[in-house]
Scaffold this motif. Sequence first.
Motif, mmCIF file in Angstrom:
data_model
loop_
_atom_site.group_PDB
_atom_site.id
_atom_site.type_symbol
_atom_site.label_atom_id
_atom_site.label_comp_id
_atom_site.label_asym_id
_atom_site.label_seq_id
_atom_site.Cartn_x
_atom_site.Cartn_y
_atom_site.Cartn_z
ATOM 1 N N GLY A 71 19.772 -25.434 -25.518
ATOM 2 C CA GLY A 71 18.553 -25.634 -25.856
ATOM 3 C C GLY A 71 17.858 -25.595 -24.337
ATOM 4 N N LEU A 72 18.060 -25.890 -23.443
ATOM 5 C CA LEU A 72 17.478 -25.921 -22.210
ATOM 6 C C LEU A 72 17.435 -24.586 -21.546
ATOM 7 C CD1 LEU A 72 18.890 -29.407 -20.634
ATOM 8 C CD2 LEU A 72 16.527 -29.049 -21.601
ATOM 9 N N ASN A 73 18.270 -23.630 -22.108
ATOM 10 C CA ASN A 73 18.336 -22.429 -21.217
ATOM 11 C C ASN A 73 17.965 -21.452 -22.047
ATOM 12 O OD1 ASN A 73 19.744 -22.683 -18.403
ATOM 13 N ND2 ASN A 73 20.438 -24.162 -19.786
ATOM 14 N N GLU B 22 10.181 -20.781 -28.482
ATOM 15 C CA GLU B 22 11.136 -21.271 -29.678
ATOM 16 C C GLU B 22 11.199 -20.142 -30.480
ATOM 17 O OE1 GLU B 22 12.834 -24.002 -30.159
ATOM 18 O OE2 GLU B 22 11.975 -24.616 -28.166
ATOM 19 N N LYS C 276 14.105 -18.034 -29.684
ATOM 20 C CA LYS C 276 15.546 -18.449 -29.909
ATOM 21 C C LYS C 276 16.067 -18.400 -31.338
ATOM 22 C CE LYS C 276 14.844 -22.036 -26.289
ATOM 23 N NZ LYS C 276 14.957 -23.426 -26.241
ATOM 24 N N GLN D 81 8.782 -22.748 -15.575
ATOM 25 C CA GLN D 81 8.589 -24.054 -16.527
ATOM 26 C C GLN D 81 10.087 -24.384 -17.102
ATOM 27 O OE1 GLN D 81 5.479 -23.802 -19.248
ATOM 28 N NE2 GLN D 81 4.138 -22.906 -17.605
ATOM 29 N N ALA D 82 11.005 -23.441 -16.722
ATOM 30 C CA ALA D 82 12.630 -23.717 -17.469
ATOM 31 C C ALA D 82 12.476 -23.977 -19.088
ATOM 32 C CB ALA D 82 13.162 -24.973 -16.780
ATOM 33 N N LYS D 83 11.436 -23.177 -19.640
ATOM 34 C CA LYS D 83 11.342 -23.012 -21.115
ATOM 35 C C LYS D 83 11.426 -21.723 -21.635
ATOM 36 C CE LYS D 83 8.524 -27.463 -21.382
ATOM 37 N NZ LYS D 83 7.315 -27.967 -21.514
ATOM 38 N N PHE D 84 12.090 -21.661 -22.983
ATOM 39 C CA PHE D 84 11.869 -20.239 -23.474
ATOM 40 C C PHE D 84 11.172 -20.685 -24.826
ATOM 41 C CE2 PHE D 84 14.274 -16.874 -25.464
ATOM 42 C CZ PHE D 84 14.150 -15.613 -24.476
ATOM 43 N N GLN E 71 6.407 -17.503 -16.508
ATOM 44 C CA GLN E 71 6.136 -18.908 -16.891
ATOM 45 C C GLN E 71 7.611 -19.701 -17.239
ATOM 46 O OE1 GLN E 71 2.822 -19.424 -19.465
ATOM 47 N NE2 GLN E 71 1.507 -18.570 -18.076
ATOM 48 N N SER E 72 8.516 -18.864 -18.141
ATOM 49 C CA SER E 72 9.564 -19.337 -18.571
ATOM 50 C C SER E 72 10.490 -19.573 -17.388
ATOM 51 C CB SER E 72 10.255 -18.243 -19.508
ATOM 52 O OG SER E 72 11.584 -18.556 -19.951
ATOM 53 N N SER F 106 13.496 -20.394 -10.796
ATOM 54 C CA SER F 106 11.980 -20.476 -10.368
ATOM 55 C C SER F 106 11.683 -19.464 -9.511
ATOM 56 C CB SER F 106 11.441 -21.888 -10.292
ATOM 57 O OG SER F 106 11.944 -22.317 -8.945
#
Length: 648
Positions: free
Chosen positions: A646-648, A549, A552, A544-547, A540-541, A491
Amino acid sequence: MSQVDLLEEICHLRFTAERDLLNSWEAYRVSNITRQLASEADRTIYAEAIAFSDVGDGGSKTFFPKYLSTLVVERLAAAYKGGPMPKGVTCQQARDFGSMLNIELPIIDIVKLDNETFWKQVVKVKTKRLVDFLKLEQIPGVYWKPFGIELKVAEAIENEKPEYWFEGCLEDILIETASFIRKLELSQLLPLEKVEPAEGYEEYKVYNAPPELCSHGSLEILKHLVNLTSLSLVFGLDSILKGYERRFFQFSFEDMENLGKALPKLQLLQYFTMARSRMSPDKLKLLLGQLAQIKLKSLELSYCYLGEDIGILLGKYISRCPETLEAINLTGNFLNDKEIEDFSYGINVYQGFLDKLDISHNPIGEPGILVLGGAIKNTRHVRELNVTGCELGEQGAYRVVQLIGFHRPLKILHMNCTPLGKSGGKKLVEVLLENWQVEQVNCKSCQLRPRHEKRVKSILRRNHKFQLSQNQVGRRMIALATVPQDIADLSTFSISPYMVIAAARKLKSSFSPGPDEIPAAVYCRCAVALAQPLSRIYNQSFDQAKFPEVWKQPYMFPVFKAGDNINIKQYQGITNLSAGSKSGIPQGSNLGPLLISLFFNDVAVVLDSGYKLIFVDDLTLYLVIQSAEDCYQLQALLDRFVKWCGLN
């Protein structure tokens, strides 16, 4: 209601805040029984209603008496001749006392007075520019006394007759107020009025007096102001409020010698200004010799008639002065291209960081710009440059625009009243498109075409947004420095639009779309337009620790290699990702190992030791299978890895 009843009601309301006076009124006021006596029937004098304020001619006497405390404060203010605040007054009474004092009281008498209401009044009335007072007023908890003392001392120096600077009380004033004065602005210092007549003459008046006959009070007196950080001297007139004489702008070599005696004592001085004063090479040499021993941050010599043989003196000063100098202002002089050449040599060899350079309203011409550009090329000097009104012409203006292109540290440029024309305006747009660091370009009255002017404003807005994102990157990198070395917090990273553009232009311009149905060619050719939204998505990725979908999800399809096309072993599986998900690891870069560590190394926390082999971004999971329990253990290992992916 009778007049007596009205008097009772009014005085009761008026004296409510004065407890002793109210008690006296209750004890001695006229009672209802007394009012019925015949002796009171014709009463016309009411001592309770006496007002102690003076009433001028034609004025009306008020029926309302003043508070007793107000009368006392008025008498205290009228009788005040100096010293500290009277004791025993409340906060409100102290404010009233300060507002009633005369701001023209001698400074020597009020140095010990601590009353912010009074000193604020002094600053408001004595400041020469109202905007300066308004700026101070916006500062929370501003302490007005030092500012008021500075203004009163400057006024005392300007109004004192020069011949009495040391003989009168002026020296005592400077000694008494030295601890308060940080900034001193002296203007309209007039020379000694009387000129000693030559032999054979009784008395005469000299018109157009030479400098040697224009001595002032000895500036050596400033040596007492040891806490001074800013000094401004103006021998000429700020505004023509008095009869103009040429001698008002002259000062003698003796004046400069006296100032030179004071400067060694002012070791805290950071800002020095001399303006509207006729400077000659010998005076400037003496002045710069003394200033070279002081760690100045800013030097201003504006409208000082600097011309021939001045450039070499300025160049020597810059090359030898302490590395603290950050700004030079030489506006309104007569420096030509030769003087700029000598001056630029000092800039080139200066070991510090010269942030601002103002040479506006000097006839430097196109050759002067060429010389200056060559001197600052490949240096970190001059972040802000002012060449307004420098008689450059279209060719010179074109050279200034080129300066933006090759001198990357330049972020703010003032070039008003400089004819750019069609070619200059087109070139300005081109160099600004390439330089994201430029924050401001002032080019009023530069004959820019409307479309060029509109384009320049649009690019500068783009750069402003880019600077904001860069500042955010800087803050996050500072935050990263506080994280322990064994912990990486994604972050704290940020991706700027400029980084997105650089990465997008390295993509292979393919028209084959990925899962997001957007070909890489779109990202490559529309990099500037997509840079801002893409950088927001990436940041934001991280935050928020999100990528996303869709980024992916890959497209997988077989590609035939060679041989029998029926044999499945002759096909190679190819994975096609969305182009927006490829910011990736730059191959062969210095940061590559660090980035791969940040992106991949925390997988070791998820997987048990002894069951993995990791080399850069290659991972092998293994386990010796001897029972069904070993199979379950390997499956659990794979499940944890899938969850990490999935988390990364």
